[in-house]
Each structure stands twice: as C-alpha cells, then as structure tokens.
Design an enzyme around this catalytic site. Structure first.
Site, PDB file in Angstrom:
ATOM      1  N   MET A 261       0.848  -1.193   0.000  1.00  0.00           N
ATOM      2  CA  MET A 261       0.000   0.000   0.000  1.00  0.00           C
ATOM      3  C   MET A 261       0.878   1.235   0.000  1.00  0.00           C
ATOM      4  SD  MET A 261      -2.956   1.400  -0.027  1.00  0.00           S
ATOM      5  CE  MET A 261      -3.370   3.146   0.095  1.00  0.00           C
ATOM      6  N   GLU A 294       5.101   0.714  -5.879  1.00  0.00           N
ATOM      7  CA  GLU A 294       4.629   1.577  -4.788  1.00  0.00           C
ATOM      8  C   GLU A 294       5.342   2.923  -4.803  1.00  0.00           C
ATOM      9  OE1 GLU A 294       2.005   0.646  -3.247  1.00  0.00           O
ATOM     10  OE2 GLU A 294       2.090  -1.310  -4.208  1.00  0.00           O
ATOM     11  N   GLU A 316      -3.430   2.851 -10.396  1.00  0.00           N
ATOM     12  CA  GLU A 316      -2.888   1.499 -10.474  1.00  0.00           C
ATOM     13  C   GLU A 316      -2.270   1.151 -11.828  1.00  0.00           C
ATOM     14  OE1 GLU A 316      -2.292   0.139  -7.890  1.00  0.00           O
ATOM     15  OE2 GLU A 316      -3.625   1.206  -6.534  1.00  0.00           O
TER      16      GLU A 316
END
Length: 832
Positions: A261, A294, A316
C-alpha cells in the site's frame, strides 16, 4: 455500514474545504480497542448558507463530539455517519473522542501477536474507506488536508508514520506534519520493529519488519535498499517533480491483504516479501517490481490523487506500468516484461472476458462499495498493457513530457481522466483523446489472427482483427534453423498498424508468424495452421523469452476458448517445458497446467493421466538441473512435483530425509508444501502436523498447520475446518485463507460433496458479518472450484438471484461461476 455515493461526495466537496487534522491515538488501552481523538478544522464555503453535511466514524464507543465548542449527541450517530447541521459559512472545528476496535481482517487498525515470540504489532490499512475505523474523517479522496499525528504506544515500541517520527518520552510519539494528502493515505505502524536505516539523497530511508523476521530482513537488506535507491534515482530522471515527502520507510507487516500500500512516506508490504525460505530469482524480481510500483505511487496517487474512485486506474495502471518498466531499467532484473506477460497479463485477459468486466476507466462508479470491486486485473494488468501500447504509439519522450505536465498542474491536488488526457495532449500532436476513447472506455479483448496469402516467394500478411481498438504491433517472422531443426530463427520483425490499410509483403513464407511479438499491445492472438504446426516442434527453440511468453499465452487462451484440447496443451508443455530456462515461464505454465488444466479442464477420469504427465515433466526438470547451475529452476520443479504427486512415497521420503536427493534441503516452506500434499493423499495425521508446528511455531507455521488440518481426508477434520471458517469469526484473514486453501481438494470430491450446496448460504452469511476482506477470501479461496458440474453452477446462480450477497462476495461469485461455466465448455469442446 452506509457507503458513500459519488453524488454525496461531489456535494460535500462543493461545500467544504478541509484544512487540518490533529489525530491522537492511544495504543495502550488493551487488546480489543484503542482510543482515537480527532480535531478537524474545515471551512464552509461562503456561497452556502445553513449547510448540512456529515462526518464518518465507526467506533466501538463514541464518547464525545463537539462542534465549535458545542456538544453534539453521540447517540445521533447513524451507522457510520454523524450529521453536522446548520453549518454557517466560515471556519469550524470538530472534535471527536472515541474508542475504536482493532481488526483481525487487515482493515482499519490491524492487530497481530507473533506466535514466534509473543510480540504484538499494529498497522493501519485505510484504503478505500476504512479511515473511519481509525479516526473520524470526511472520508473521500478529494478532501485533502494536512495531518498532525501523535501516538501513545507501549514502552519498547517504535511508531512509524507518513512523516519522520520523534519519541518525546513515556511512550509518546509525534509525527512530522504532512503535506496535503487524502484521508485514505494516512498511515501508522507501531510495534517492536526491527529496523535497518540509511540515508539517500539527503532523506532518511528505512526498512522494518517483525523482530522474529530480523535475520531474514538483514540477509536481504542490501538488495532491498539497492533496489529502493535505484528506483528512486530513476524516477528522478523521469520526473521533474522531486520526491514530495520527508522520508521513505518500507514496513513489512503481518497478515496484509494486498501486495503493498502506497502510503506516502510509509509504504506497507505483506511480510511474505521478507523471505525466510529459499526463493527463485523471479520471486526476488517480483518483490523489486512491487517496490518500484509503490514508489511510483508517491507521484501518481499521492502527489496527484484521483478525484473519485472511477479513476482508480490512474493510480494502479500507471504504477503497474512504471513498476515493471523502472525495475527493468534501474535494477539487475532486466526481463520483467516476460514475467508480466505470463503472470499479470492473463489476469487482465481473464477478467476482461467475464460478465463483471468494465472499462479501464469506467464512467459509472456510483459508490465506494462498487469502487472496491474495480481493483482487479483490468485496473492493473489491462491498464498497464494499455499504457505500454500508448507509449509504443506515442513515444516515451512525449509520454513522460505529458506526465510531468500533469504533475506540475495538479501537485498536492486531485485530477480526473480528462485532466490526464489533457496533460498528454499538451505534449503531442497526436489525438490522445480518440486513443483514450478507444482504449480506456471500452471493454473486452480484441483478437488478432494472421492470414498469409500468395505463393512461392511473393507472400503477403494480413492481420484479421476482431474488435474495435487500434493496435501498433510487431510481427515476428521466423524460419527453421537449417543446422538445428528444433530451433526457429528470427528473419525480421515488422511494425504493423492494425487495422491495416493493405496487406504487408513479406517475401517467402515463414515457418512461423507471431503477432504482437514483444508483447506491446493487449489482444489475444491466434496462429495460422502452418505456424501452429511449427510451434508444436519448435516452441522451445524460439530465441526470446518474451516471444515464448506471447506464444504460451496464446496457447493458454486457445485452451480457455475451447480451440485447443487441454490434453494437447499438456502434450506441448511436456515436449517443450523441459528445455525452458526462463523461470517465470516455467512456473507460469506449470501453474496453469496444474491448477486449471489438470484440476478443472480435464475430466475426473482424465486427471490421473494429466497429473502423471506433469509429474514426469517435473521429474525431467529435476534431472536436468542436477548440475546445480539452475537452482531456481530446480526449486520450481520440486514445488510442482510436490503439488502433482498422486502417490506419497517419493515426497514422504524427501520429508523424512529432510532433503531432495541432489538438493535442495527442505526449508520450512518446502516442508509445509509436502505435508499439505501428504494430508491431501491421506498419508499423514494430526500428530505429524502438530510436530511440524512445534518445530516451526511461526505465523507461517500456524497457517501451514491450518492448511494441512483442513486438507486431511477425514470427516471430523472437514467439520472442524468448516466450522472454523463459517460458524465462528475467530480466524484472522490469513488463517481463514489457509483453512480454505486446504479444504477443497479434487481427490476428496466424494468426501466434501455435501458441503458444496452449503457453501453459498454460509459464505453469504460470513461475508455479511465480517465484511469485504473476508468476503473476498470466502469467494476466492473457499469457493468449491473443483466441483465442475452443472449443479454447482445452478446453485451459484440461484444464490446470486436470491441470497443478496454483499457486493464484494457477489463480484467474486460472479467471476467464479463464469470460470466454472467456462470449464464446462472446455470439457464439452474437448469431448467433440
């Protein structure tokens, strides 16, 4: 819990400007709850009068709420919403004091006690709308604010956050003030972390894990930091905007639902990326790619954030593309696109052919529950493939110029698809708006098929095109190697725009024509008859692993579409895979052959022969790697040899000896793999599982034991596993998944037959009780995928019609049932 609709979010964003959050968390209040005190400063815009809105919070106990010093009634909380009424234009201050529940499902503030040493860790996962499980907030991405965070933690703990943290004494920690970020990006990770710290380009960098994993993190620290520094430097060569936060920490946390994340300054990763057993170089490459993915989000997602969740692909797809591209450019892992082609791209192709498909950039994401469903192979793999095609068509220079315009225009703010396309358009004369309409607003997979006409040395190539998107592709023309009949050599690679204006002259007929050679577009490809015959004898002799990935994907698609018999796919794999050296290809093909072809696409009567073929294939790979020069390939072969074992003798001997003859020695990961397979085959028992757990009492060992116990072919073991999943809510997200992975086995179809009709009602119930994370696990891992029959399909469709599963489970069931129907069609096609 009420979900937030797009209309509600737009209305609230038009009324409010949110300036500042002061959040104080007390993690010393026991095992069940923590204290959360929040002060929010916000402004009601001048053009509004007597405004009504709401703030979200989901407490165990809401103690007090004050608005501008006036108390509000905590009992007025309606599910997760507290109304704020009659707000006048100007500045306001909201104070909320609550006790909040810790999570065991990876949502909100997750709490984990390490069975290896008894140490406890907590961390937040606030995406997509789980902020309200930790603190009160106006919980939507376009109400960015500045955050100040203080935390009280037990002595001996370290607190990590989005900014640099300082221990001020007596367990009190203060984090540096953040820039403007969205609520879902706030992050805290606290516990007795083991840390490795350094500096790079004047910024503090850190990597962190549980203490019990310290030796494994230390062993890989140089590689992890080298990858981090390499990607960080490469992004600064690509992007004109410097890294926008004050530090860069990477925390490997337990029982994490996703891969990672992108919290600004504090990226959280699933701690399986701290390898405690032997892994292949492809697994190390995947870890490097996730680090790069990330980090890309620090710019695209954190610096510039979507306005609403319909543009999740902006986050994304960009990070997915940049992750693979930058890993190839900045690290020792230069072959990332082969791995993408064989592992990620099929995820997108599969998702795009189901009833639940959606455009990369959907226009109608009405609420947060619907948005959560779009984190799938389309937003990641298809979106990244579309961007790769865009770069091929547009050119990387103009693509990066447009990206940098986008960052400059929207830094620390929010943006939409339209903003992104406008930024790209500012950097090129090409019609990117038309490209976006064709690629980002449509669904489904195009199909490209070669047609070669003419005779003798005067042949021409036409690419027949089913679908609506334009494609710029390479076409590889291959001839047989006159000195080695098993090899195919590249004659030329042509650039072709589809649809074509006219056939392309190619001279004499090639032995093989490969469309999309280099894998630069997103489309299914087919082969003409002569090319397919050449593949049957020469696939392993193609010189480029990326070309071989394109071919294997095409064969995979042909099986799924009923155009290639599953047994023929196994024959091709049996012929060519023993000669393959690319790890991603070997693992990807064996995984599809085992979990889909052998377990679902062939009939139960054909399955023993399919397993035998795969066992022989793995045995060949093991024999070919006895020289020790290919340890990764050997490890893959050993893993799949275990998974396909129809008889226990060989793998039981490995377990007893603690080694595979000639290596590798069995580490915990391999021991649990073998024990799980022995459990499936009825060749072990509870005593052996308990002994293995005593030898490996780690969290991974706990999961291994749960998987083994659920896999035992014993009615009482199945009852215990079923009740653990569906009758109680005690299992964490990881233990639920491990139990589900063990429960259904094709070898045990008769034993678990009565559980199949029970599954639907009980999955609906547990999803409703425990929420989206468990719903996802129940739909993904606890589904009876082995039961390929019309009764299972009928019961599932009846469940969708009548049982009202929550959206997360409904999506999983829809996809599972479509895959089941496809398996039935594959079997039917193979029978005729």
């Amino acid at each position: 819990m009420s979900v937030l609709t797009r209309d509600e979010a737009q209305t609230r964003a038009s009324l409010l400007d949110v300036h500042h959050y002061a959040i104080d968390l007390d993690l010393t209040r026991g095992d069940e709850t923590f204290d959360s005190r929040t002060v929010i400063r916000f402004t009601v815009r001048a053009e509004t009068t007597d405004t009504d809105t709401f703030v979200e919070v989901k407490p165990a106990e809401l103690r007090t709420v004050t608005l501008d010093g006036h108390p509000l009634d905590p009992a007025a909380l309606d599910e997760n919403r507290l109304a704020l009424k009659n707000l006048t234009p100007g500045e306001h201050e909201l104070r909320v004091d609550a006790a909040m529940r810790y999570s065991r499902t990876g949502e909100g503030m997750h709490r984990f006690t390490d069975p290896a040493d008894g140490e406890t860790y907590v961390y937040t996962q606030l995406f997509l709308d789980d902020v309200q499980r930790v603190f009160a907030a106006f919980d939507q991405p376009d109400l960015k604010a500045v955050f100040d965070l203080t935390v009280t933690a037990p002595e001996g703990w370290t607190v990590l956050a989005n900014g640099i943290t300082e221990h001020t004494g007596d367990g009190h920690w203060k984090a540096a003030t953040t820039p403007r970020i969205s609520t879902y990006l706030v992050a805290v990770a606290a516990g007795p972390w083991h840390s490795v710290r350094t500096e790079h380009r004047g910024l503090p960098f850190g990597i962190h894990c549980r203490r019990s994993l310290a030796p494994h993190l230390d062993a890989d620290a140089d590689e992890l930091l080298e990858v981090t520094r390499g990607c960080f430097d490469r992004y600064h060569e690509k992007f004109t905007e410097p890294y926008p936060f004050d530090s860069y920490d990477q925390a490997f946390v337990p029982e994490f639902n996703a891969g990672a994340m992108e919290n600004p300054g504090l990226v959280t990763f699933r701690d399986e990326f701290v390898f405690r057993s032997a892994v292949t170089d492809t697994q190390r490459q995947t870890r490097a790619m996730v680090i790069a993915h990330e980090m890309a989000h620090m710019w695209f997602g954190d610096l510039v954030t979507l306005k609403w969740w319909d543009d999740i692909w902006l986050n994304e797809s960009f990070a997915e593309y940049m992750g693979y591209q930058t890993t190839a450019e900045a690290t020792r892992f230069t072959d990332t696109w082969t791995d993408f082609g064989v592992t990620r791209k099929p995820w997108g192709y599969d998702a795009d052919q189901r009833p639940s498909t959606h455009p990369v950039a959907p226009e109608n994401v009405e609420d947060t529950a619907s948005a959560l469903l779009n984190f799938d192979g389309i937003s990641y793999a298809k979106g990244a493939s579309a961007l790769r095609q865009l770069v091929t068509w547009l050119g990387e220079k103009d693509f990066l110029a447009g990206i940098n315009i986008h960052f400059e225009r929207h830094r620390f703010a929010n943006a939409t698809l339209g903003d992104f396309i406008d930024s790209l358009a500012a950097a090129t004369d090409r019609d990117v708006h038309a490209w976006a309409d064709a690629w980002l607003r449509t669904t489904g997979v195009d199909t490209l098929t070669p047609r070669i006409t003419g005779d003798n040395g005067d042949r021409a190539l036409t690419v027949d095109h089913t679908g609506s998107r334009p494609h710029r592709i390479a076409v590889g023309l291959y001839d047989r190697d006159l000195t080695d009949e098993g090899r195919l050599t590249l004659r030329s690679r042509l650039e072709v725009d589809v649809p074509q204006s006219e056939p392309r002259p190619i001279g004499k007929r090639p032995a093989l024509a490969v469309l999309n050679d280099g894998d630069l577009t997103y489309a299914k490809i087919r082969f003409d008859t002569e090319s397919f015959q050449a593949l049957r004898t020469g696939l392993a002799g193609l010189p480029d692993p990326l070309t071989r990935a394109v071919v294997w994907n095409a064969l995979r698609d042909a099986v799924r579409d009923g155009d290639l018999a599953p047994t023929d796919f196994l024959d091709i794999a049996r012929t060519h895979l023993p000669h393959e050296r690319d790890l991603a290809l070997v693992d990807g093909v064996l995984t599809f052959a085992g979990t889909q072809v052998a377990d679902r696409y062939v009939t139960p009567e054909q399955r023993p022969a399919a397993l035998a073929s795969l066992t022989d294939l793995c045995r060949d790979l093991i024999r070919r790697t006895e020289d020790g020069d290919h340890p990764g390939l050997r490890l893959i072969a050993v893993r799949h040899r275990i998974a396909t074992a129809a008889h226990p003798d060989t793998i039981a001997a490995w377990l007893a000896d603690g080694t595979v003859p000639g290596g590798p020695e069995l580490d915990p990961e391999l021991r649990w793999r073998i024990l799980t397979r022995l459990a499936v085959l009825g060749a072990t028992d509870e005593a052996a599982i308990a002994a293995e757990l005593a030898a490996d009492p780690s969290a991974t060992g706990q999961e291994g034991a749960a998987r083994c116990r659920a896999a035992l072919p014993d009615p009482e073991a199945k009852t215990r596993a079923w009740e653990a999943m569906f009758a109680t809510d005690d299992l964490s997200n990881y233990l639920f998944t491990a139990t589900a992975q063990g429960f259904w086995q094709p070898e045990q179809a008769d034993l678990v037959r009565d559980y199949v009709p029970r599954y639907y009602a009980e999955a609906v119930a547990v999803a409703a009780r425990r929420g989206p994370a468990i719903a996802d696990a129940a739909g993904r891992w606890a589904f009876p995928a082995h039961a390929v029959d019309t009764d299972t399909l009928r019961l599932g469709r009846q469940c969708l019609d009548d049982a009202e599963p929550i959206p997360a489970l409904r999506r999983k069931l829809t996809d599972q049932l479509d895959d089941l129907a496809r398996a039935l069609r594959v079997r039917e096609a193979a029978a005729h």
